[in-house]
Write an enzyme that holds these catalytic residues in place. Structure first.
Site, PDB file in Angstrom:
ATOM      1  N   HIS A  78      54.311  42.150  45.940  1.00 54.02           N
ATOM      2  CA  HIS A  78      53.758  41.024  45.179  1.00 54.02           C
ATOM      3  C   HIS A  78      52.520  40.434  45.852  1.00 54.02           C
ATOM      4  O   HIS A  78      51.744  39.739  45.204  1.00 54.02           O
ATOM      5  CB  HIS A  78      54.825  39.969  44.837  1.00 54.02           C
ATOM      6  N   ASP A  87      60.161  45.307  47.699  1.00 51.85           N
ATOM      7  CA  ASP A  87      58.918  44.537  47.591  1.00 51.85           C
ATOM      8  C   ASP A  87      57.961  44.852  48.752  1.00 51.85           C
ATOM      9  O   ASP A  87      57.765  44.039  49.651  1.00 51.85           O
ATOM     10  CB  ASP A  87      59.274  43.037  47.550  1.00 51.85           C
ATOM     11  N   SER A 105      55.494  35.467  52.847  1.00 50.16           N
ATOM     12  CA  SER A 105      55.707  36.756  52.194  1.00 50.16           C
ATOM     13  C   SER A 105      54.964  37.867  52.917  1.00 50.16           C
ATOM     14  O   SER A 105      53.789  37.728  53.231  1.00 50.16           O
ATOM     15  CB  SER A 105      55.259  36.711  50.737  1.00 50.16           C
TER      16      SER A 105
END
Ligand code: ARG
Ligand code: ASP
Length: 730
Positions: free
Chosen positions: A86, A222, A654
């Site tokens: 992402h 991810d 992230s």
């Protein structure tokens, strides 16, 4: 009675000690002083010096800020880096075309030559961190005005920056910590030639999409892969075909041994923003007043977009990125409000405030210095609350209307035209047209009309009268206060809703088009609404927040003085931090306990053929059916997909490397578990969990699914000796 009291005291003490176990995102250079003993108690086997050192290559040399909003980790001697899918999503989309759809199909460069340059992407290393608080605050005294204080600090910072030792290719940044009570300097190195190396298809990289977003148990792969390039001297350089793979000072060994419940897990990255020292009144406003306002408006936006997206696959494609952004914060805000209630966070913060007041009242010097702070903060937030609510109604409604984005592009060109002349505006025409082309690619008038109708009704209903311009209210009156009538009228007369028309005008005769658009009803409405919103809402909110910032700074200083026994972590501010904790399951609700590790079996359990969120690529299903897992399994022979840690993280983390007790890479952080997202304001160890994709799943997908075993071979893959039957306490 006394027994009960004693028990109470002991329990309180234990609660305090437990909180200290894992709360906070800590400065790497202070670990030795503040955290090392605790980290060792939790199982860490390396030293603070291995995590951050300026004398030798250390873990910090393998952690990068990725593209300004995410984190990544370097995993090879040739500058290979891992981050989240992402985090790379926008870049991967931009590199894709209908013929080469890397989002849908994935991508694996087979050699350096296949790696794709990514214009605009950059990564930043931290070379050195220094405490410059003393020099930054030199000459600041307690009774000066905020303006005087800031101007002295600005001068000091300028001098510190100019005198800081650095190489010509390095940069210097200074950031306030502890709400402005301390300052730290960062010497950084930024690389602008970063190339796309590989990613799984979205059906792995974004498996579960919005339904699973912020949710544990999770089964998302991810991750995406990039490489840093440097000039021949291994220094930052703009993109050039002559650049070579960067040779890092340190890169992360990758562990095949994984973790089990109770194991130490540490997260190294760039968390964006937390607010751990707000008084209860402010947390209450933010989470119980402002969040619901924004959530309520986004409910409407998401319902309109969702309906259209479900009905039409083409719209689904056009709106997916917009919708994901809106939904991501929306879902987090809902989680925050529920989490605050569930953890009794407000009561706990009030208890801390009561203790603060008790200690302050008992000490005359503190009483003089700090006695007024909480009442003043309470007054200031009470004043802010209605203003901030109105501002949020204004922001969320006007930003949700897509045609207002077009209007704001056009307005910036008109402003340029009016302040700097037609030539200045014309010089930017290419840029504006480019913006619009991009924007219109993912624009549907029929959706925007519905957004306009719903959001303008909320605007006229909820934004205070003094912030609604006469131009708008009169227009609304003249349509008998019917949003439907207003919408019909506006969209039938504007030139901005039809992409072809607007672009054609601007491309054929720029000057004439600008003059025509100046009279466009959408532009006129937007200008009036925006101008008054800025003046009556945004600016007053900022002014009030400035006053509050000064109070929060004093309150922070007071907390540090009054609670010397508590190690208070600095709020996140997008600088490099270390969070640590253990792999732990949790109880999301009564009678339910979540295990801390998920497996490929769970991907197959969630598999829904053809579903846009839960489809599983055929190749992955085959590997699963054939148990073709290679060495990427745990002791039970299953492929681990994700795990959770009690470590404290937030947005910006992230892609953060997650490391085991020995500093080997075991995964990448990519999310927080919903029940605990209140941790930006109130950390509760019971419920706060960071979600990490297991590095063995990453390697499995690369090697077995993607056929990119050469990338795995480029890494230093290690196994750690089993911990000889020594039991970790949960
Ligand atoms: N919740 C993650 C973080 O805040 C983003 C996850 C992206 N995935 C998605 N389906 N929106 O950034
Ligand atoms: N998903 C977030 C990010 O992209 C991380 C989190 O909030 O846990 O930074």
């Amino acid at each position: 009675m006394t027994k009960k009291l004693l028990l109470g005291v002991v329990l309180c003490f234990m609660a305090a000690a437990r909180v200290q176990a894992d709360e906070g995102m800590w400065l790497p250079l202070l670990l030795q002083q503040l955290n090392e003993p605790q980290m060792k108690k939790l199982g860490m086997k390396i030293s603070a010096d291995d995590i951050y050192s300026i004398n030798k290559g250390s873990l910090k040399d393998a952690v990068i800020s990725f593209g300004g909003g995410c984190t990544g980790g370097v995993v090879s001697a040739q500058g290979l880096l891992l981050t989240n899918h992402h985090c790379g999503h926008g870049r991967i989309q931009a590199l894709s075309s209908p013929e080469k759809n890397y989002l849908a199909d994935g991508f694996w460069a087979q050699s350096f030559n296949d790696e794709l340059p990514v214009p605009g992407l950059f990564v930043t290393f931290i070379v050195r961190i220094e405490d410059v608080s003393k020099a930054a605050l030199e000459g600041v005294v307690s009774n000066m005005s905020e303006r005087e204080r800031q101007s002295i600090i600005d001068k000091n910072l300028e001098a510190i920056r100019n005198n800081a030792a650095r190489e010509s290719w390095q940069n210097v940044q200074i950031r306030p910590f502890y709400e402005g009570n301390q300052y730290y300097l960062f010497v950084t190195e930024t690389f602008n030639d970063v190339r796309f190396v590989g990613a799984p298809p979205e059906s792995i990289g974004n498996f579960g999409d919005d339904t699973d977003n912020w949710v544990w148990p999770r089964h998302t792969g991810d991750f995406s892969v990039f490489r840093i390039y440097a000039d021949k001297n291994n220094r930052p350089a703009p993109y050039s075909a002559d650049n070579v793979p960067y040779r890092p000072r340190y890169f992360l060994p990758v562990s095949l041994s994984g973790v089990k419940e109770g194991d130490f897990a540490m997260i190294y990255g760039f968390p964006g923003r937390t607010n751990l020292y707000l008084p209860a009144v402010a947390v209450d406003m933010q989470v119980n007043v402002l969040n619901p306002i924004r959530v309520g408006i986004r409910d409407q936006i998401l319902a309109i977009m969702g309906e259209a997206m479900r009905a039409n696959p083409e719209i689904k494609l056009q709106y997916t990125a917009k919708q994901a952004g809106i939904a991501n914060a929306w879902k987090k805000w809902i989680g925050e409000t529920q989490g605050l209630k569930r953890t009794n966070g407000l009561e706990e913060i009030r208890r801390r405030e009561a203790e603060f007041k008790r200690r302050v009242a008992a000490n005359p010097a503190w009483n003089t210095a700090y006695g007024n702070l909480l009442p003043e903060l309470e007054r200031a937030y009470a004043e802010l609350s209605p203003l901030a609510s109105a501002r949020d109604y204004f922001n969320e409604t006007t930003r949700g209307i897509e045609i207002f984005r077009v209007a704001s592009f056009v307005e910036s060109a008109l402003n340029l035209h009016d302040t700097q002349g037609p030539d200045a505006a014309k010089a930017r025409s290419g840029q504006l047209i480019g913006f619009l082309k991009n924007f219109y690619q993912n624009y549907r008038e029929e959706i925007d009309r519905r957004l306009f109708e719903r959001l303008m009704a909320i605007y006229f209903d909820k934004v205070p009268a003094e912030a609604q311009p006469e131009y708008a209210t009169k227009l609304y009156q003249s349509h008998n206060r019917s949003a439907t009538a207003l919408t019909g009228d506006i969209y039938s007369s504007t030139m901005l809703a039809d992409p072809g028309k607007a672009l054609h005008m601007l491309e054929t005769d720029w000057d004439k088009a600008l003059e025509t658009l100046r009279q466009d009803p959408v532009l006129k409405l937007f200008r009036a609404i925006n101008q008054l919103g800025v003046e009556k809402l945004q600016r007053p909110v900022s002014a009030q927040q400035e006053q509050i910032a000064a109070l929060q700074r004093q309150y922070m200083a007071a907390l540090m003085a009054v609670f010397p026994e508590r190690r208070l972590p600095p709020d996140a501010n997008a600088t490099l931090r270390v969070s640590y904790g253990q792999v732990q399951g949790y109880k999301p609700r009564d009678a339910v306990r979540y295990e801390p590790i998920t497996y490929l079996d769970g991907v197959m359990e969630k598999y829904k053929p053809g579903d846009y969120e839960f489809d599983v690529p055929e190749k992955l299903r085959q590997l699963y059916a054939n148990k073709d897992f290679g060495r990427y399994v745990d002791a039970t022979g299953r492929v681990p997909v994700a795990f959770i840690s009690t470590a404290h993280t937030t947005g910006g983390n992230s892609g953060s490397p997650t490391l085991d007790a020995r500093g080997n890479l075991i995964g990448l952080l990519f999310d927080g578990a919903w029940e605990g997202v209140i941790s930006d304001y109130y950390f509760s160890e019971e419920i706060n969990r960071s979600i990490i994709v297991d590095v063995r799943y990453i390697l499995f997908v690369m090697d077995k699914f993607g056929g990119a075993g050469h990338l795995v071979n480029e890494m230093k893959v290690v196994t750690t000796p089993p911990s000889k039957g020594k039991k970790h306490k949960a």
